[in-house]
Write an enzyme that holds these catalytic residues in place. Sequence first.
Site, PDB file in Angstrom:
ATOM      1  N   SER A 306     -11.212  -1.031   1.820  1.00 38.68           N
ATOM      2  CA  SER A 306     -11.650  -1.285   3.196  1.00 38.68           C
ATOM      3  C   SER A 306     -11.782  -0.011   4.023  1.00 38.68           C
ATOM      4  CB  SER A 306     -10.673  -2.255   3.884  1.00 38.68           C
ATOM      5  OG  SER A 306      -9.384  -1.667   3.995  1.00 38.68           O
ATOM      6  N   ARG A 307     -11.454   1.120   3.425  1.00 37.17           N
ATOM      7  CA  ARG A 307     -11.564   2.374   4.178  1.00 37.17           C
ATOM      8  C   ARG A 307     -11.652   3.553   3.216  1.00 37.17           C
ATOM      9  NH1 ARG A 307      -5.349   3.285   6.469  1.00 37.17           N
ATOM     10  NH2 ARG A 307      -4.313   3.160   4.442  1.00 37.17           N
ATOM     11  N   TYR A 448       4.933  10.872  -2.529  1.00 40.00           N
ATOM     12  CA  TYR A 448       3.515  10.660  -2.866  1.00 40.00           C
ATOM     13  C   TYR A 448       3.179  11.284  -4.230  1.00 40.00           C
ATOM     14  CZ  TYR A 448      -1.588  11.081  -2.308  1.00 40.00           C
ATOM     15  OH  TYR A 448      -2.946  11.016  -2.475  1.00 40.00           O
ATOM     16  N   THR A 451       4.904   9.404  -7.156  1.00 44.19           N
ATOM     17  CA  THR A 451       4.219   8.142  -7.429  1.00 44.19           C
ATOM     18  C   THR A 451       2.905   8.378  -8.160  1.00 44.19           C
ATOM     19  OG1 THR A 451       5.202   7.212  -5.430  1.00 44.19           O
ATOM     20  CG2 THR A 451       3.335   6.032  -6.389  1.00 44.19           C
ATOM     21  N   LYS A 452       2.141   9.351  -7.690  1.00 48.56           N
ATOM     22  CA  LYS A 452       0.848   9.640  -8.324  1.00 48.56           C
ATOM     23  C   LYS A 452       1.035  10.199  -9.741  1.00 48.56           C
ATOM     24  CE  LYS A 452      -2.261   8.438  -5.262  1.00 48.56           C
ATOM     25  NZ  LYS A 452      -3.284   7.404  -5.581  1.00 48.56           N
TER      26      LYS A 452
END
Length: 542
Positions: A306-307, A448, A451-452
Amino acid sequence: MKYTMIKSFKISEEMIDSFAKLTGDYNSLHLNEEFARKSKYRQRVVHGMLPFSYISFLQKEFPSSQVEFLCFDTKFRQPIFPGDEIRLEVTYSKVENENFEYVAVWFRKDSKESLIESKGNFCLSSCNRTPVDKSSSRNCLVLNTLSENTYTINEIAEKNDTFSFSIDTQLTQKYRDIILTDESSYSDNNFPICNNLIATLLLSTLVGMKLPGRYATFAKFRFSFNHRVSAKDLLKLVGEVKKVSVASESIEVAATLLKDDETLGNGKLSVAINPPPQPTISCKEIQTNHMDMGLKKKVVVITGASRGIGAATAKLFAMHGAKVIVNYYKGKHDAELIVEEIEQFGGTAIPLQCDVRDESQVKHFLNTVLAKFDTINILINNAIQEATPKSYMKLEWDDYLRELEVSLKGMHNICKGVVPILKQHKSGNIINLSTIFVDNPVTGQNKYITTKSTIVGYTKSLAKELASSNIQVNFVVPNMADTDLTSCIPSELSKKIAAEREFGRNLKPIEVAHSILFLASNWADSITGQKIVLNLGEPPFG
């Protein structure tokens, strides 16, 4: 007692051309530079029987007798190239009466590399030199012009072929004068050549022009004579394929030398059949089959669409003819606007809400997609919770878990649902989004980056699992892009970071979308378990 003869010589272009003209062996591997450079040798190869014929210099060891070869057992070990300097070493000994046996090895000069190995028998007879037929106007031992066959390993089984020839004394003398050069201490090069040997040289023609022809490499032969070959006899050389080995790309040929119905000699030839040169793709084929990226009517699921990068990717796929599912979690209005714009420009898309963390929602989501479009071809895992910088010492375990719930668990939930659908088609693409910061970390993004990092391992492992099902799994590794995700960074700081890069800017979402589109297209059909790094001039390199 054993005796040794040593002979050195150099293969010249004149020798190669003359051998072809005299024997009728115009095989492309020997004479056609353009053809030969596309072979495994990458250049022209000398007829193996040309250097082999230097065994005729044994005649000089017996000036008062005629050498008559009775049997040859020969292996061509390595290719010989134009300009090569060769050293021939022949050891021979008397067996009984006037019968001898020999062992010969051809070496590349100044090395111990064996090129040809041969053993056999010869006898001595009274020296009855046939006068040269000066009235002859022939240029070739073969009586008719031969065409070069082009049999491949899959076409050669049970083939047979034949040609006629006769031994002309003037051509034999020409062969000796042009090809059998002698730079040794011998002053007289006027020695007779055994007709049996000349006839044996025509095995090169049988292999190089007939069985199989163009794609041949002579590997070895064994040939024996029952009777002496005479000049001017009308002779026929017959070949018949007896055995084909597709695995080793080789054949065995039974060869018979006939005078009328009388067998003068026979033997077995082993020949390697080289694969034909790979054809260069034509512009017409490219125009017909390789311009379209193969995305028309493909059903594409994009999570977190959505973005930002997800939105750009959705629009790009739709404009390439794909049917796009714009997944969102909370951004319903934004997703609907994306779909509305896609439809205005002729594309096909639907907005569809799903919390990828919830397995039951994922199941319902995928059932809705299948009810609408019947299948799924491409999955793009783009959903992420957020990337707000946070000091490592302020991070709690729950911070990691919240992000892993979306990035890892959510990705796994939807992959687990989509993979069986892709397996039904034995094709499909999964593209995951990681970050350049995994290999080039920055401060404040431990959660971040951690997680990635899990996405990297997950992608590579899944790629291995699904390769046998023809399902490709890859990931895109972008540098910082100008999206809502990075709005948590103060604008002035973001501008400063961008200005300090070699490229002097951040990524645009459409640039990331380009890479995703490439990995999902048929232009990337041979790629799986790999990453595309959009680094903007920063490490990592290569």
